[in-house]
Design an enzyme around this catalytic site. Structure first.
Site, PDB file in Angstrom:
ATOM      1  N   ARG A 123      38.379  55.599  65.439  1.00 41.06           N
ATOM      2  CA  ARG A 123      37.432  54.481  65.565  1.00 41.06           C
ATOM      3  C   ARG A 123      36.108  54.742  64.850  1.00 41.06           C
ATOM      4  O   ARG A 123      35.097  54.106  65.162  1.00 41.06           O
ATOM      5  CB  ARG A 123      37.190  54.125  67.043  1.00 41.06           C
ATOM      6  CG  ARG A 123      38.445  53.665  67.767  1.00 41.06           C
ATOM      7  CD  ARG A 123      38.122  53.161  69.157  1.00 41.06           C
ATOM      8  NE  ARG A 123      39.334  52.698  69.837  1.00 41.06           N
ATOM      9  CZ  ARG A 123      40.110  53.463  70.601  1.00 41.06           C
ATOM     10  NH1 ARG A 123      39.787  54.751  70.780  1.00 41.06           N
ATOM     11  NH2 ARG A 123      41.178  52.976  71.186  1.00 41.06           N
ATOM     12  N   LYS A 145      30.477  48.088  52.694  1.00 42.68           N
ATOM     13  CA  LYS A 145      31.675  47.253  52.624  1.00 42.68           C
ATOM     14  C   LYS A 145      32.877  48.111  52.225  1.00 42.68           C
ATOM     15  O   LYS A 145      32.831  48.833  51.233  1.00 42.68           O
ATOM     16  CB  LYS A 145      31.507  46.144  51.593  1.00 42.68           C
ATOM     17  CG  LYS A 145      30.741  44.936  52.078  1.00 42.68           C
ATOM     18  CD  LYS A 145      30.832  43.861  51.002  1.00 42.68           C
ATOM     19  CE  LYS A 145      30.160  42.586  51.403  1.00 42.68           C
ATOM     20  NZ  LYS A 145      30.306  41.555  50.353  1.00 42.68           N
ATOM     21  N   GLU A 187      28.332  44.068  36.911  1.00 47.33           N
ATOM     22  CA  GLU A 187      27.588  44.096  38.175  1.00 47.33           C
ATOM     23  C   GLU A 187      26.105  44.387  37.946  1.00 47.33           C
ATOM     24  O   GLU A 187      25.256  43.883  38.676  1.00 47.33           O
ATOM     25  CB  GLU A 187      28.188  45.125  39.129  1.00 47.33           C
ATOM     26  CG  GLU A 187      29.477  44.682  39.808  1.00 47.33           C
ATOM     27  CD  GLU A 187      29.255  43.687  40.944  1.00 47.33           C
ATOM     28  OE1 GLU A 187      28.092  43.396  41.270  1.00 47.33           O
ATOM     29  OE2 GLU A 187      30.255  43.202  41.501  1.00 47.33           O
ATOM     30  N   LYS A 229      20.195  46.231  45.751  1.00 49.41           N
ATOM     31  CA  LYS A 229      21.208  46.050  46.793  1.00 49.41           C
ATOM     32  C   LYS A 229      20.676  46.498  48.141  1.00 49.41           C
ATOM     33  O   LYS A 229      20.949  45.852  49.169  1.00 49.41           O
ATOM     34  CB  LYS A 229      22.484  46.816  46.434  1.00 49.41           C
ATOM     35  CG  LYS A 229      23.608  46.525  47.410  1.00 49.41           C
ATOM     36  CD  LYS A 229      24.973  46.836  46.876  1.00 49.41           C
ATOM     37  CE  LYS A 229      26.047  46.320  47.829  1.00 49.41           C
ATOM     38  NZ  LYS A 229      27.408  46.622  47.364  1.00 49.41           N
ATOM     39  N   GLU A 239      26.425  40.361  56.136  1.00 47.53           N
ATOM     40  CA  GLU A 239      26.671  39.227  55.246  1.00 47.53           C
ATOM     41  C   GLU A 239      26.675  37.893  55.993  1.00 47.53           C
ATOM     42  O   GLU A 239      27.560  37.052  55.843  1.00 47.53           O
ATOM     43  CB  GLU A 239      27.999  39.404  54.487  1.00 47.53           C
ATOM     44  CG  GLU A 239      28.088  38.532  53.243  1.00 47.53           C
ATOM     45  CD  GLU A 239      29.282  38.879  52.355  1.00 47.53           C
ATOM     46  OE1 GLU A 239      29.825  37.957  51.747  1.00 47.53           O
ATOM     47  OE2 GLU A 239      29.646  40.061  52.273  1.00 47.53           O
ATOM     48  N   ARG A 243      22.774  38.409  52.329  1.00 44.50           N
ATOM     49  CA  ARG A 243      23.681  39.312  51.615  1.00 44.50           C
ATOM     50  C   ARG A 243      24.736  38.551  50.823  1.00 44.50           C
ATOM     51  O   ARG A 243      25.305  39.073  49.871  1.00 44.50           O
ATOM     52  CB  ARG A 243      24.354  40.285  52.600  1.00 44.50           C
ATOM     53  CG  ARG A 243      25.174  41.357  51.876  1.00 44.50           C
ATOM     54  CD  ARG A 243      25.572  42.507  52.769  1.00 44.50           C
ATOM     55  NE  ARG A 243      26.354  43.479  52.011  1.00 44.50           N
ATOM     56  CZ  ARG A 243      26.756  44.655  52.485  1.00 44.50           C
ATOM     57  NH1 ARG A 243      26.446  45.017  53.716  1.00 44.50           N
ATOM     58  NH2 ARG A 243      27.465  45.464  51.747  1.00 44.50           N
ATOM     59  N   ASN A 247      27.156  38.025  46.155  1.00 41.26           N
ATOM     60  CA  ASN A 247      28.421  37.501  45.650  1.00 41.26           C
ATOM     61  C   ASN A 247      28.239  36.625  44.413  1.00 41.26           C
ATOM     62  O   ASN A 247      29.189  35.944  43.997  1.00 41.26           O
ATOM     63  CB  ASN A 247      29.139  36.709  46.749  1.00 41.26           C
ATOM     64  CG  ASN A 247      29.619  37.604  47.876  1.00 41.26           C
ATOM     65  OD1 ASN A 247      30.098  38.704  47.638  1.00 41.26           O
ATOM     66  ND2 ASN A 247      29.472  37.133  49.106  1.00 41.26           N
ATOM     67  N   HIS A 250      31.062  35.988  41.985  1.00 37.76           N
ATOM     68  CA  HIS A 250      32.290  36.483  42.588  1.00 37.76           C
ATOM     69  C   HIS A 250      33.285  35.384  42.977  1.00 37.76           C
ATOM     70  O   HIS A 250      34.476  35.660  43.063  1.00 37.76           O
ATOM     71  CB  HIS A 250      31.970  37.331  43.824  1.00 37.76           C
ATOM     72  CG  HIS A 250      31.469  38.698  43.492  1.00 37.76           C
ATOM     73  ND1 HIS A 250      30.329  38.913  42.750  1.00 37.76           N
ATOM     74  CD2 HIS A 250      31.955  39.928  43.793  1.00 37.76           C
ATOM     75  CE1 HIS A 250      30.140  40.215  42.629  1.00 37.76           C
ATOM     76  NE2 HIS A 250      31.112  40.850  43.238  1.00 37.76           N
ATOM     77  N   HIS A 254      36.362  36.715  41.428  1.00 41.25           N
ATOM     78  CA  HIS A 254      37.464  37.242  42.232  1.00 41.25           C
ATOM     79  C   HIS A 254      38.751  36.460  41.983  1.00 41.25           C
ATOM     80  O   HIS A 254      39.853  37.039  41.985  1.00 41.25           O
ATOM     81  CB  HIS A 254      37.116  37.188  43.721  1.00 41.25           C
ATOM     82  CG  HIS A 254      36.402  38.408  44.216  1.00 41.25           C
ATOM     83  ND1 HIS A 254      35.878  38.497  45.490  1.00 41.25           N
ATOM     84  CD2 HIS A 254      36.165  39.610  43.635  1.00 41.25           C
ATOM     85  CE1 HIS A 254      35.321  39.692  45.644  1.00 41.25           C
ATOM     86  NE2 HIS A 254      35.481  40.370  44.543  1.00 41.25           N
ATOM     87  N   HIS A 266      36.973  44.577  37.532  1.00 37.70           N
ATOM     88  CA  HIS A 266      36.129  43.795  38.445  1.00 37.70           C
ATOM     89  C   HIS A 266      34.839  43.350  37.766  1.00 37.70           C
ATOM     90  O   HIS A 266      34.436  42.184  37.879  1.00 37.70           O
ATOM     91  CB  HIS A 266      35.803  44.627  39.679  1.00 37.70           C
ATOM     92  CG  HIS A 266      34.879  43.947  40.634  1.00 37.70           C
ATOM     93  ND1 HIS A 266      35.250  42.851  41.386  1.00 37.70           N
ATOM     94  CD2 HIS A 266      33.570  44.186  40.938  1.00 37.70           C
ATOM     95  CE1 HIS A 266      34.223  42.443  42.110  1.00 37.70           C
ATOM     96  NE2 HIS A 266      33.199  43.234  41.867  1.00 37.70           N
TER      97      HIS A 266
END
Length: 365
Positions: A123, A145, A187, A229, A239, A243, A247, A250, A254, A266
Site C-alpha cells: 500500500r 503521476k 513537453e 511544473k 488535478e 493542474r 494537459n 494532450h 494522446h 509522446h
C-alpha cells in the site's frame, strides 16, 4: 557547474529535485537522506539498465543499501498489467518492507512503472526517481503521476504517488538518440507556452537541438521546466483544477499517440496536439494567429511535426476515452497567448469541431 535544487511541496509530501551534470554518483546519498531504508530495488528497462544500473547500484551500496535490480523490455508496450505484476513480484521476492525503497531508473515508462509499483506494494513504499531522458526529467518524474496503459487509452490505470527525491543528470543525454531527445522537446515547448514567455523566447533563440549546446544551458532549461511544473503541482496535487493546464496539447496528442499504437513518441504527439489546438483556438478567436504561428514555428525549429493526417473520427474516438473526460464533455486547455492558457469544458460535439479546425490543415498544404 552548480547543481540546481528545486523543492516541491504538496499536501502529501515535500521533496527535492536535483538537476546537474555528473550527479548520478549522488543518488545513494540523496536516497539515504530523503528516504532511508535498508533495501533498494532498482527498476529499469533493457535499454537503460546496461548503461547506468551498475553506477546507481555502487552509489546506493556506498550509502549502505543492499541493492537488487529488476528490468523489463524497453518501450511503451511495457506499460501493462503484465509488466507491473512482474515488477511487484520481484520486489516481493527481494523482501522489501515499508521502510525500503524503489529507485526508478530510466525514461518516462520506467518512472511510471517504478512509481506505480511503489504506490501499490504494501500500500505504498518510497520511490526515488532517476530520470534519464529529457521528457522524464521535465515531466513525468515530477508530480507523482504514475500509470499504465490499457487498450482503451493511455494512462487510464494509475495512482498519484509522490517521489521522495528526483535526481536528473543531464549528462545522460549523451546516451540517448537524437530522435528521442528531439521528441522530448515537445513537453519543454508546452511548458513555455503554458507559463513562461521568457523560456519560449530562449528556445526560439537557442533550440535545445542546437549542436554542442552546453550542459549548463540544458540544466538551466530542465530546472526551469521543473519549477513550472512544481508551481502547478504545489497548488493542485490531484488535478482538480489548475493542474489540468499541464494537459495542454494532450487531448489531441494522446489520441494521436494511441491511434499510432504508441509508435509515435509522446513529446512528438504533444507537439502535434499543441499546434492543432493553437490553430483551432486562432480560428475560434481564442488566441491570435500570431500566437498560433509562433507555436508552430518553434515546434518546427526543434524538428517536430505540427499536424496529423489521421482521420478526424479516429482522433475523436480516442480523445473521448481520455482520462480528462468529465461526464459528457472533455476539459481542454487552450492557449490564449504565450505564457497564458485557459481551461475550457467542451462537449464531444464541440471537440469534434475543434479537431476539424486544427487537424489536417497544415498537413494538407
Amino acid at each position: 557547474m552548480a547543481e540546481h535544487i528545486i523543492t516541491v511541496t504538496t499536501p502529501s509530501s515535500t521533496y527535492e529535485c536535483h538537476v546537474g551534470a555528473g550527479i548520478l554518483s549522488e543518488v545513494g546519498a540523496i536516497a539515504r537522506s530523503s528516504a532511508g531504508g535498508s533495501l533498494a530495488c532498482i527498476v529499469s528497462d533493457s535499454n537503460v539498465a546496461p548503461l547506468y544500473a551498475d553506477a546507481i547500484q555502487a552509489s546506493l551500496e556506498e550509502a549502505g543499501y543492499q541493492v537488487f535490480t529488476t528490468t523489463f523490455p524497453a518501450g511503451e508496450a511495457s506499460k501493462s498489467f503484465q509488466t507491473l505484476a512482474g515488477i511487484l513480484e520481484a520486489i516481493a521476492t527481494f523482501g522489501l518492507t515499508r521502510d525500503d525503497i524503489v529507485v526508478a531508473l530510466g525514461g518516462g515508462v520506467t518512472g511510471d512503472m517504478g512509481g506505480l509499483a511503489a504506490a501499490l506494494y504494501l500500500r505504498g513504499i518510497r520511490v526515488v526517481q532517476v530520470p534519464t531522458s529529457l521528457l522524464a526529467m521535465v515531466d513525468s518524474s515530477v508530480g507523482g503521476k504514475t500509470a499504465i496503459d490499457i487498450p482503451q487509452g493511455k494512462n487510464l490505470v494509475g495512482a498519484f504517488w509522490q517521489p521522495s527525491a528526483v535526481v536528473a543528470d543531464v549528462r545522460c543525454f549523451q546516451t540517448i538518440s537524437p530522435a528521442l531527445f528531439r521528441d522530448s522537446c515537445g513537453e519543454v515547448i508546452k511548458h513555455a507556452v503554458l507559463a513562461d514567455p521568457a523560456l519560449f523566447s530562449r528556445l526560439e533563440q537557442t533550440p535545445l537541438t542546437t549542436p554542442g549546446i552546453p550542459e549548463d544551458e540544458l540544466a538551466c532549461v530542465v530546472a526551469r521546466n521543473i519549477e513550472i511544473k512544481r508551481d502547478v503541482v504545489d497548488a493542485d496535487e490531484k488535478e482538480q483544477g489548475l493542474r489540468q493546464t499541464l494537459n495542454l496539447g494532450h487531448t489531441i496528442g494522446h489520441a494521436v499517440e494511441a491511434a499510432s499504437n504508441f509508435q509515435l513518441g509522446h513529446g512528438t504527439c504533444v507537439a502535434i496536439g499543441l499546434c492543432s489546438m493553437a490553430r483551432a483556438a486562432a480560428a475560434k478567436g481564442w488566441c491570435t494567429q500570431e500566437t498560433a504561428d509562433r507555436i508552430s514555428s518553434l515546434v518546427r525549429l526543434h524538428g517536430l511535426p505540427t499536424d496529423t493526417t489521421l482521420d478526424h473520427g479516429t482522433i475523436l474516438r480516442f480523445a473521448s476515452h481520455d482520462k480528462k473526460r468529465h461526464g459528457t464533455g472533455v476539459n481542454i486547455v487552450v492557449p490564449a497567448e504565450i505564457g497564458e492558457v485557459r481551461l475550457h469544458k467542451a462537449s464531444l460535439a464541440e471537440l469534434a469541431g475543434l479537431i476539424d479546425l486544427g487537424c489536417g490543415t497544415e498537413a494538407s498544404r
